[in-house]
Design a protein around this motif. Sequence first.
Motif, PDB file in Angstrom:
ATOM      1  N   SER A   1       0.821  -1.206   0.000  1.00  0.00           N
ATOM      2  CA  SER A   1       0.000   0.000   0.000  1.00  0.00           C
ATOM      3  C   SER A   1       0.858   1.260   0.000  1.00  0.00           C
ATOM      4  CB  SER A   1      -0.915   0.018   1.229  1.00  0.00           C
ATOM      5  OG  SER A   1      -1.582   1.263   1.319  1.00  0.00           O
ATOM      6  N   GLY A   2       0.390   2.278  -0.696  1.00  0.00           N
ATOM      7  CA  GLY A   2       1.083   3.557  -0.724  1.00  0.00           C
ATOM      8  C   GLY A   2       0.536   4.528   0.296  1.00  0.00           C
ATOM      9  N   GLY A   3      -0.334   4.040   1.191  1.00  0.00           N
ATOM     10  CA  GLY A   3      -0.942   4.903   2.203  1.00  0.00           C
ATOM     11  C   GLY A   3       0.052   5.455   3.192  1.00  0.00           C
ATOM     12  N   SER A   4       1.160   4.761   3.386  1.00  0.00           N
ATOM     13  CA  SER A   4       2.212   5.252   4.272  1.00  0.00           C
ATOM     14  C   SER A   4       3.546   4.677   3.817  1.00  0.00           C
ATOM     15  CB  SER A   4       1.933   4.847   5.723  1.00  0.00           C
ATOM     16  OG  SER A   4       2.221   3.478   5.924  1.00  0.00           O
ATOM     17  N   ARG A   5       4.626   5.108   4.443  1.00  0.00           N
ATOM     18  CA  ARG A   5       5.967   4.622   4.094  1.00  0.00           C
ATOM     19  C   ARG A   5       6.263   3.273   4.731  1.00  0.00           C
ATOM     20  NH1 ARG A   5       9.964   8.928   3.313  1.00  0.00           N
ATOM     21  NH2 ARG A   5      11.498   7.286   3.142  1.00  0.00           N
ATOM     22  N   GLU A   6       5.475   2.898   5.713  1.00  0.00           N
ATOM     23  CA  GLU A   6       5.704   1.666   6.462  1.00  0.00           C
ATOM     24  C   GLU A   6       5.694   0.443   5.544  1.00  0.00           C
ATOM     25  OE1 GLU A   6       3.427  -0.496  10.065  1.00  0.00           O
ATOM     26  OE2 GLU A   6       3.651   1.676  10.207  1.00  0.00           O
ATOM     27  N   GLY A   7       6.716  -0.380   5.663  1.00  0.00           N
ATOM     28  CA  GLY A   7       6.784  -1.614   4.893  1.00  0.00           C
ATOM     29  C   GLY A   7       7.223  -1.455   3.449  1.00  0.00           C
ATOM     30  N   ARG A   8       7.598  -0.266   3.046  1.00  0.00           N
ATOM     31  CA  ARG A   8       8.009  -0.038   1.660  1.00  0.00           C
ATOM     32  C   ARG A   8       9.533  -0.125   1.547  1.00  0.00           C
ATOM     33  NH1 ARG A   8       4.783   5.064  -0.242  1.00  0.00           N
ATOM     34  NH2 ARG A   8       5.659   4.443  -2.234  1.00  0.00           N
ATOM     35  N   VAL A   9      10.013  -1.348   1.642  1.00  0.00           N
ATOM     36  CA  VAL A   9      11.444  -1.635   1.689  1.00  0.00           C
ATOM     37  C   VAL A   9      12.149  -1.220   0.402  1.00  0.00           C
ATOM     38  CG1 VAL A   9      13.134  -3.486   1.980  1.00  0.00           C
ATOM     39  CG2 VAL A   9      10.999  -3.532   3.276  1.00  0.00           C
ATOM     40  N   GLU A  10      11.532  -1.496  -0.738  1.00  0.00           N
ATOM     41  CA  GLU A  10      12.170  -1.173  -2.025  1.00  0.00           C
ATOM     42  C   GLU A  10      12.324   0.335  -2.207  1.00  0.00           C
ATOM     43  OE1 GLU A  10      13.654  -3.246  -4.106  1.00  0.00           O
ATOM     44  OE2 GLU A  10      13.112  -4.908  -2.804  1.00  0.00           O
ATOM     45  N   LEU A  11      11.322   1.088  -1.792  1.00  0.00           N
ATOM     46  CA  LEU A  11      11.426   2.552  -1.881  1.00  0.00           C
ATOM     47  C   LEU A  11      12.587   3.038  -1.027  1.00  0.00           C
ATOM     48  CD1 LEU A  11      10.437   5.334  -2.773  1.00  0.00           C
ATOM     49  CD2 LEU A  11       8.860   5.290  -0.829  1.00  0.00           C
ATOM     50  N   GLU A  12      12.687   2.502   0.176  1.00  0.00           N
ATOM     51  CA  GLU A  12      13.779   2.890   1.071  1.00  0.00           C
ATOM     52  C   GLU A  12      15.131   2.543   0.451  1.00  0.00           C
ATOM     53  OE1 GLU A  12      14.889   5.181   3.814  1.00  0.00           O
ATOM     54  OE2 GLU A  12      12.755   4.722   3.640  1.00  0.00           O
ATOM     55  N   THR A  13      15.215   1.381  -0.189  1.00  0.00           N
ATOM     56  CA  THR A  13      16.451   0.960  -0.852  1.00  0.00           C
ATOM     57  C   THR A  13      16.822   1.938  -1.964  1.00  0.00           C
ATOM     58  OG1 THR A  13      16.006  -1.363  -0.375  1.00  0.00           O
ATOM     59  CG2 THR A  13      17.533  -0.911  -2.184  1.00  0.00           C
ATOM     60  N   VAL A  14      15.832   2.324  -2.767  1.00  0.00           N
ATOM     61  CA  VAL A  14      16.083   3.269  -3.864  1.00  0.00           C
ATOM     62  C   VAL A  14      16.593   4.596  -3.309  1.00  0.00           C
ATOM     63  CG1 VAL A  14      14.972   4.675  -5.638  1.00  0.00           C
ATOM     64  CG2 VAL A  14      14.476   2.247  -5.512  1.00  0.00           C
ATOM     65  N   ILE A  15      15.928   5.103  -2.294  1.00  0.00           N
ATOM     66  CA  ILE A  15      16.332   6.403  -1.731  1.00  0.00           C
ATOM     67  C   ILE A  15      17.752   6.334  -1.185  1.00  0.00           C
ATOM     68  CG2 ILE A  15      15.872   8.071   0.111  1.00  0.00           C
ATOM     69  CD1 ILE A  15      12.855   7.511  -0.353  1.00  0.00           C
ATOM     70  N   GLN A  16      18.086   5.255  -0.487  1.00  0.00           N
ATOM     71  CA  GLN A  16      19.436   5.107   0.068  1.00  0.00           C
ATOM     72  C   GLN A  16      20.498   4.979  -1.035  1.00  0.00           C
ATOM     73  OE1 GLN A  16      20.138   5.550   3.304  1.00  0.00           O
ATOM     74  NE2 GLN A  16      17.946   5.961   3.480  1.00  0.00           N
ATOM     75  N   PHE A  17      20.093   4.472  -2.194  1.00  0.00           N
ATOM     76  CA  PHE A  17      21.005   4.251  -3.309  1.00  0.00           C
ATOM     77  C   PHE A  17      21.285   5.533  -4.094  1.00  0.00           C
ATOM     78  CE2 PHE A  17      21.977   2.833  -7.665  1.00  0.00           C
ATOM     79  CZ  PHE A  17      23.016   1.956  -7.409  1.00  0.00           C
ATOM     80  N   LEU A  18      20.394   6.520  -4.015  1.00  0.00           N
ATOM     81  CA  LEU A  18      20.518   7.736  -4.824  1.00  0.00           C
ATOM     82  C   LEU A  18      21.811   8.491  -4.542  1.00  0.00           C
ATOM     83  CD1 LEU A  18      16.872   9.132  -4.570  1.00  0.00           C
ATOM     84  CD2 LEU A  18      17.959   8.101  -6.593  1.00  0.00           C
ATOM     85  N   ARG A  19      22.416   8.978  -5.612  1.00  0.00           N
ATOM     86  CA  ARG A  19      23.637   9.779  -5.547  1.00  0.00           C
ATOM     87  C   ARG A  19      23.344  11.138  -6.187  1.00  0.00           C
ATOM     88  NH1 ARG A  19      24.166   6.499  -2.376  1.00  0.00           N
ATOM     89  NH2 ARG A  19      25.439   4.647  -2.445  1.00  0.00           N
ATOM     90  N   PRO A  20      24.189  12.147  -5.919  1.00  0.00           N
ATOM     91  CA  PRO A  20      23.966  13.460  -6.531  1.00  0.00           C
ATOM     92  C   PRO A  20      23.828  13.371  -8.048  1.00  0.00           C
ATOM     93  CG  PRO A  20      25.639  13.616  -4.831  1.00  0.00           C
ATOM     94  CD  PRO A  20      25.339  12.147  -5.009  1.00  0.00           C
ATOM     95  N   GLY A  21      22.776  14.002  -8.559  1.00  0.00           N
ATOM     96  CA  GLY A  21      22.517  14.028  -9.998  1.00  0.00           C
ATOM     97  C   GLY A  21      21.618  12.903 -10.479  1.00  0.00           C
ATOM     98  N   ASP A  22      21.385  11.884  -9.641  1.00  0.00           N
ATOM     99  CA  ASP A  22      20.493  10.786 -10.016  1.00  0.00           C
ATOM    100  C   ASP A  22      19.058  11.274 -10.105  1.00  0.00           C
ATOM    101  OD1 ASP A  22      22.602   9.042 -10.078  1.00  0.00           O
ATOM    102  OD2 ASP A  22      22.070   7.973  -8.233  1.00  0.00           O
ATOM    103  N   ASP A  23      18.243  10.478 -10.761  1.00  0.00           N
ATOM    104  CA  ASP A  23      16.842  10.821 -10.974  1.00  0.00           C
ATOM    105  C   ASP A  23      15.969   9.632 -10.563  1.00  0.00           C
ATOM    106  OD1 ASP A  23      14.662  12.316 -11.792  1.00  0.00           O
ATOM    107  OD2 ASP A  23      15.081  12.138 -13.932  1.00  0.00           O
ATOM    108  N   LEU A  24      15.126   9.824  -9.547  1.00  0.00           N
ATOM    109  CA  LEU A  24      14.144   8.804  -9.158  1.00  0.00           C
ATOM    110  C   LEU A  24      12.924   9.022 -10.043  1.00  0.00           C
ATOM    111  CD1 LEU A  24      12.797   6.633  -7.394  1.00  0.00           C
ATOM    112  CD2 LEU A  24      12.263   8.430  -5.751  1.00  0.00           C
ATOM    113  N   VAL A  25      12.540   7.988 -10.798  1.00  0.00           N
ATOM    114  CA  VAL A  25      11.462   8.118 -11.779  1.00  0.00           C
ATOM    115  C   VAL A  25      10.305   7.207 -11.384  1.00  0.00           C
ATOM    116  CG1 VAL A  25      10.846   7.957 -14.228  1.00  0.00           C
ATOM    117  CG2 VAL A  25      13.194   8.548 -13.567  1.00  0.00           C
ATOM    118  N   VAL A  26       9.084   7.771 -11.382  1.00  0.00           N
ATOM    119  CA  VAL A  26       7.869   6.996 -11.128  1.00  0.00           C
ATOM    120  C   VAL A  26       6.882   7.262 -12.257  1.00  0.00           C
ATOM    121  CG1 VAL A  26       8.082   6.888  -8.613  1.00  0.00           C
ATOM    122  CG2 VAL A  26       6.902   8.821  -9.649  1.00  0.00           C
ATOM    123  N   ALA A  27       6.036   6.260 -12.544  1.00  0.00           N
ATOM    124  CA  ALA A  27       5.065   6.408 -13.629  1.00  0.00           C
ATOM    125  C   ALA A  27       4.029   7.479 -13.295  1.00  0.00           C
ATOM    126  CB  ALA A  27       4.381   5.076 -13.913  1.00  0.00           C
TER     127      ALA A  27
END
Length: 181
Positions: free
Chosen positions: A37-63
């Motif tokens: 569910s997107g109702g909260s950040r709780e349990g969204r492990v992949e999103l957390e992984t993506v955010i931790q992986f981001l480096r300066p200049g990177d682009d997080l893209v969502v549909a």
Amino acid sequence: MARIGYARVSTLDQDLDLQVERLKAEGCSIVRSEKVSGGSREGRVELETVIQFLRPGDDLVVARLDRLGRDTRDVLNIIHECEGRGAFVTVLDPHVSTRGEMGQIILTVLGMVAQMERRFIKERQRDGIDRAKAAGIYQGGRSRIDRSEVRRLRAAGLGPAAIARQMGCSRMQVYRLLSDD
């Protein structure tokens, strides 16, 4: 600079393929996805992984923005975290990016709209359930786990963890079903 895609659907029976294909077509070298569910950040492990992986200049893209979150505060916090890492956020539909000042404003407004839409959906759902209850036809949600199979596996000597693995559900769901008996 990397383009990293994030795809999300709310339930296990929904399909991620269209989002993943679109993100790859937009040049995302990495696409992480999850069914939560997107109702909260709780349990969204992949999103957390993506955010931790981001480096300066990177682009997080969502549909779509609602794939990032359904709560304005959560969406803005996610964007803020990305910016804190020197990264940008791009939404494909409608095409908006945090690379410019107008993009920030538009994403804030879209986040508010997504939250309002979520409230409307919940209100319509509640109204429909209330009408069905009043008419005596409300039956509740469909069972996603075969209770008799859980009981059979338990009787065969399997523990909750083994049952959960075999049934493709969480141990907590097994514990709940077994405690209902």
